[in-house]
Design a protein around this motif. Structure first.
Motif, PDB file in Angstrom:
ATOM      1  N   ALA A   1      14.997 -42.682  62.904  1.00  0.00           N
ATOM      2  CA  ALA A   1      14.971 -41.606  63.038  1.00  0.00           C
ATOM      3  C   ALA A   1      13.484 -40.847  62.231  1.00  0.00           C
ATOM      4  CB  ALA A   1      15.269 -40.419  64.329  1.00  0.00           C
ATOM      5  N   ASP A   2      14.506 -40.234  60.957  1.00  0.00           N
ATOM      6  CA  ASP A   2      13.722 -39.631  60.049  1.00  0.00           C
ATOM      7  C   ASP A   2      12.719 -40.674  59.479  1.00  0.00           C
ATOM      8  OD1 ASP A   2      15.233 -37.632  60.277  1.00  0.00           O
ATOM      9  OD2 ASP A   2      16.717 -37.813  58.857  1.00  0.00           O
ATOM     10  N   PHE A   3      13.645 -41.463  59.243  1.00  0.00           N
ATOM     11  CA  PHE A   3      12.248 -42.677  58.112  1.00  0.00           C
ATOM     12  C   PHE A   3      10.864 -42.518  59.721  1.00  0.00           C
ATOM     13  CE2 PHE A   3      15.535 -45.655  56.349  1.00  0.00           C
ATOM     14  CZ  PHE A   3      15.837 -43.971  55.704  1.00  0.00           C
ATOM     15  N   ASN A   4      10.638 -42.451  59.930  1.00  0.00           N
ATOM     16  CA  ASN A   4       9.493 -42.361  61.445  1.00  0.00           C
ATOM     17  C   ASN A   4       9.256 -41.240  61.494  1.00  0.00           C
ATOM     18  OD1 ASN A   4       9.588 -45.421  62.464  1.00  0.00           O
ATOM     19  ND2 ASN A   4      11.125 -44.740  64.018  1.00  0.00           N
ATOM     20  N   GLN A   5       9.634 -40.282  61.404  1.00  0.00           N
ATOM     21  CA  GLN A   5       9.365 -38.698  60.999  1.00  0.00           C
ATOM     22  C   GLN A   5       8.552 -38.428  59.923  1.00  0.00           C
ATOM     23  OE1 GLN A   5       8.958 -37.025  63.641  1.00  0.00           O
ATOM     24  NE2 GLN A   5       8.076 -35.238  62.472  1.00  0.00           N
ATOM     25  N   ALA A   6       8.476 -39.395  59.545  1.00  0.00           N
ATOM     26  CA  ALA A   6       7.939 -39.398  57.829  1.00  0.00           C
ATOM     27  C   ALA A   6       7.402 -40.062  57.553  1.00  0.00           C
ATOM     28  CB  ALA A   6       8.987 -39.696  55.949  1.00  0.00           C
ATOM     29  N   ILE A   7       6.918 -40.454  58.429  1.00  0.00           N
ATOM     30  CA  ILE A   7       5.972 -41.775  57.876  1.00  0.00           C
ATOM     31  C   ILE A   7       4.746 -40.646  59.762  1.00  0.00           C
ATOM     32  CG2 ILE A   7       4.410 -43.822  59.703  1.00  0.00           C
ATOM     33  CD1 ILE A   7       6.719 -45.062  58.637  1.00  0.00           C
ATOM     34  N   LYS A   8       5.312 -40.902  60.586  1.00  0.00           N
ATOM     35  CA  LYS A   8       4.352 -39.254  61.670  1.00  0.00           C
ATOM     36  C   LYS A   8       3.833 -38.242  60.538  1.00  0.00           C
ATOM     37  CE  LYS A   8       4.915 -37.180  65.676  1.00  0.00           C
ATOM     38  NZ  LYS A   8       5.744 -36.248  67.033  1.00  0.00           N
ATOM     39  N   LEU A   9       4.852 -37.519  60.097  1.00  0.00           N
ATOM     40  CA  LEU A   9       3.475 -36.675  58.496  1.00  0.00           C
ATOM     41  C   LEU A   9       2.883 -36.902  57.833  1.00  0.00           C
ATOM     42  CD1 LEU A   9       7.040 -34.305  58.340  1.00  0.00           C
ATOM     43  CD2 LEU A   9       5.596 -33.997  59.961  1.00  0.00           C
ATOM     44  N   ASP A  10       2.980 -38.003  57.414  1.00  0.00           N
ATOM     45  CA  ASP A  10       2.294 -38.656  56.258  1.00  0.00           C
ATOM     46  C   ASP A  10       2.301 -40.229  56.291  1.00  0.00           C
ATOM     47  OD1 ASP A  10       0.976 -38.929  54.384  1.00  0.00           O
ATOM     48  OD2 ASP A  10       1.363 -37.871  52.471  1.00  0.00           O
ATOM     49  N   ASN A  11       1.100 -40.759  56.578  1.00  0.00           N
ATOM     50  CA  ASN A  11       1.365 -42.200  56.734  1.00  0.00           C
ATOM     51  C   ASN A  11       0.646 -42.540  55.333  1.00  0.00           C
ATOM     52  OD1 ASN A  11      -1.452 -42.024  56.689  1.00  0.00           O
ATOM     53  ND2 ASN A  11      -1.424 -42.883  59.263  1.00  0.00           N
ATOM     54  N   GLU A  12       0.928 -42.201  54.641  1.00  0.00           N
ATOM     55  CA  GLU A  12       0.609 -42.687  53.520  1.00  0.00           C
ATOM     56  C   GLU A  12       1.358 -42.308  52.521  1.00  0.00           C
ATOM     57  OE1 GLU A  12      -3.454 -41.084  52.188  1.00  0.00           O
ATOM     58  OE2 GLU A  12      -4.875 -41.923  53.927  1.00  0.00           O
ATOM     59  N   VAL A  13       2.679 -42.540  53.152  1.00  0.00           N
ATOM     60  CA  VAL A  13       3.979 -42.959  51.458  1.00  0.00           C
ATOM     61  C   VAL A  13       4.321 -43.865  51.457  1.00  0.00           C
ATOM     62  CG1 VAL A  13       5.974 -41.331  50.773  1.00  0.00           C
ATOM     63  CG2 VAL A  13       3.923 -40.596  51.848  1.00  0.00           C
ATOM     64  N   ALA A  14       4.073 -45.065  50.460  1.00  0.00           N
ATOM     65  CA  ALA A  14       4.850 -46.452  50.312  1.00  0.00           C
ATOM     66  C   ALA A  14       6.214 -45.991  50.862  1.00  0.00           C
ATOM     67  CB  ALA A  14       4.466 -46.502  49.337  1.00  0.00           C
ATOM     68  N   GLU A  15       6.993 -45.356  50.753  1.00  0.00           N
ATOM     69  CA  GLU A  15       8.704 -45.191  50.868  1.00  0.00           C
ATOM     70  C   GLU A  15       9.344 -44.620  52.253  1.00  0.00           C
ATOM     71  OE1 GLU A  15      10.837 -41.865  47.919  1.00  0.00           O
ATOM     72  OE2 GLU A  15       9.041 -42.605  46.003  1.00  0.00           O
ATOM     73  N   SER A  16       8.161 -44.238  52.342  1.00  0.00           N
ATOM     74  CA  SER A  16       7.977 -44.279  54.040  1.00  0.00           C
ATOM     75  C   SER A  16       8.694 -45.607  55.245  1.00  0.00           C
ATOM     76  CB  SER A  16       7.380 -42.936  54.727  1.00  0.00           C
ATOM     77  OG  SER A  16       7.456 -41.619  54.011  1.00  0.00           O
ATOM     78  N   TRP A  17       7.536 -45.860  54.538  1.00  0.00           N
ATOM     79  CA  TRP A  17       7.031 -47.497  55.184  1.00  0.00           C
ATOM     80  C   TRP A  17       8.099 -48.693  54.835  1.00  0.00           C
ATOM     81  CZ3 TRP A  17       3.877 -47.986  59.031  1.00  0.00           C
ATOM     82  CH2 TRP A  17       2.980 -47.051  59.189  1.00  0.00           C
ATOM     83  N   ALA A  18       8.765 -48.308  53.354  1.00  0.00           N
ATOM     84  CA  ALA A  18       9.380 -49.616  52.645  1.00  0.00           C
ATOM     85  C   ALA A  18      11.419 -49.079  53.637  1.00  0.00           C
ATOM     86  CB  ALA A  18       9.157 -49.313  51.711  1.00  0.00           C
ATOM     87  N   ASN A  19      10.794 -47.668  53.829  1.00  0.00           N
ATOM     88  CA  ASN A  19      12.561 -47.601  54.680  1.00  0.00           C
ATOM     89  C   ASN A  19      12.712 -47.959  55.841  1.00  0.00           C
ATOM     90  OD1 ASN A  19      13.521 -45.866  51.960  1.00  0.00           O
ATOM     91  ND2 ASN A  19      12.835 -44.023  52.924  1.00  0.00           N
ATOM     92  N   GLN A  20      11.275 -47.846  56.931  1.00  0.00           N
ATOM     93  CA  GLN A  20      11.314 -47.701  58.026  1.00  0.00           C
ATOM     94  C   GLN A  20      12.247 -49.254  58.237  1.00  0.00           C
ATOM     95  OE1 GLN A  20       7.463 -48.851  60.191  1.00  0.00           O
ATOM     96  NE2 GLN A  20       7.718 -47.116  61.505  1.00  0.00           N
ATOM     97  N   ALA A  21      11.182 -50.294  56.988  1.00  0.00           N
ATOM     98  CA  ALA A  21      11.098 -51.831  56.940  1.00  0.00           C
ATOM     99  C   ALA A  21      12.549 -52.143  56.895  1.00  0.00           C
ATOM    100  CB  ALA A  21      10.086 -51.810  56.337  1.00  0.00           C
TER     101      ALA A  21
END
Length: 281
Positions: free
Chosen positions: A223-243
């Protein structure tokens, strides 16, 4: 959460550095995730050409006002024009040598330029003038982290929090130190405090998500990783965490898609590259 409840989180134990890290709890792909992001005092929108022009007009009208130079110096810093920022802070301090905000601001710019010795001297000067200036403790704490002086950094973040700071960076950066030591309950509390103060930044969500993951709480981490992407979808770390969550759940297709997005945003980001290799092998 109120300022009072924030301040009560100070005085927690922080042991000397031990051989313990997040890597003991989660796969290698996540060990570096969350450490590269930072909350920042620099807002690039305030460094726009239009804003700088209006601030220059103020200086023309009040050429001996140190506050005007300090504000324009901050705008130059936010625009990445560090030399111009330093010139303005120098001028502000020539006019008023006790202008502690300008000392701290100049320390930040020196740190960003790699002048750590000069930055430390400026932060120390700001604190010597005003021992209650929370921003100077946070800035010096960040510098100490750069220098791997972890205990000193912790003490500075702790002092800012004792001063009832409303700056999310104090909690976020202290949370990273707790996380580094495997004290994930404390880290989660600090990341939550940072979010309550600045809920539009992805960094504390990524940080908290990693500590949740270290505790085996995959759902809250996701849920936190998805929220991070929602706030800014251009941060590589967020996508890697979701992955990573998709990968742990055996959903290789979604994991591959998220790792790919992370590598597109930052081709040098090792956790994304390594994760992509795992799910495509």
């Amino acid at each position: 959460m109120s300022q009072a409840s924030h301040s009560r989180t100070a005085n927690r134990p922080f042991p000397a550095l031990r051989v313990m890290a997040l890597c003991l709890f989660v796969p290698l792909a996540a060990c570096q995730t969350g450490t590269g992001q930072q909350l920042t005092a620099l807002d690039t929108a305030e460094g726009s050409t239009e804003n700088i022009a209006s601030l220059s007009a103020v200086i023309q009208r009040s050429p001996n006002d140190p506050a005007a130079y300090n504000v324009r110096g901050s705008a130059y810093g936010k625009a990445g024009r560090y030399d111009a920022a330093l010139a303005d802070f120098d001028r502000a301090l020539q006019i008023n040598p006790n202008y502690y905000q300008a000392w701290a601001n100049r320390g930040l710019i020196k740190r960003l330029k790699g002048d750590r010795t000069g930055a430390l001297a400026d932060y120390n000067r700001a604190i010597s003038i005003n021992q209650s200036y929370d921003a100077a403790y946070i800035g010096r704490g960040n510098l100490y982290r750069d220098l791997n002086r972890t205990q000193a950094a912790f003490q500075d973040y702790e002092q800012a929090i004792r001063l009832d700071t409303t700056d999310a960076r104090a909690y976020y950066n202290r949370g990273l130190l707790y996380q580094q030591q495997g004290q994930h309950n404390y880290a989660i509390e600090d990341f939550a405090s940072a979010i309550s103060l600045q809920n539009d930044a992805p960094a504390p969500y990524n940080g908290r998500g990693l500590s949740y993951l270290a505790q085996g709480d995959e759902d809250n981490a996701f849920a936190d990783f998805n929220q991070a992407i929602k706030l800014d979808n251009e941060v590589a770390e967020s996508w890697a965490n979701q992955a990573l969550i998709y990968e742990r759940r055996g959903d290789s297709a979604r994991a591959r898609k998220s790792y790919l997005q992370a590598t597109k945003l930052d081709p040098s980001y090792a956790p994304a590259r390594e994760g992509l290799r795992r799910v495509t092998s």
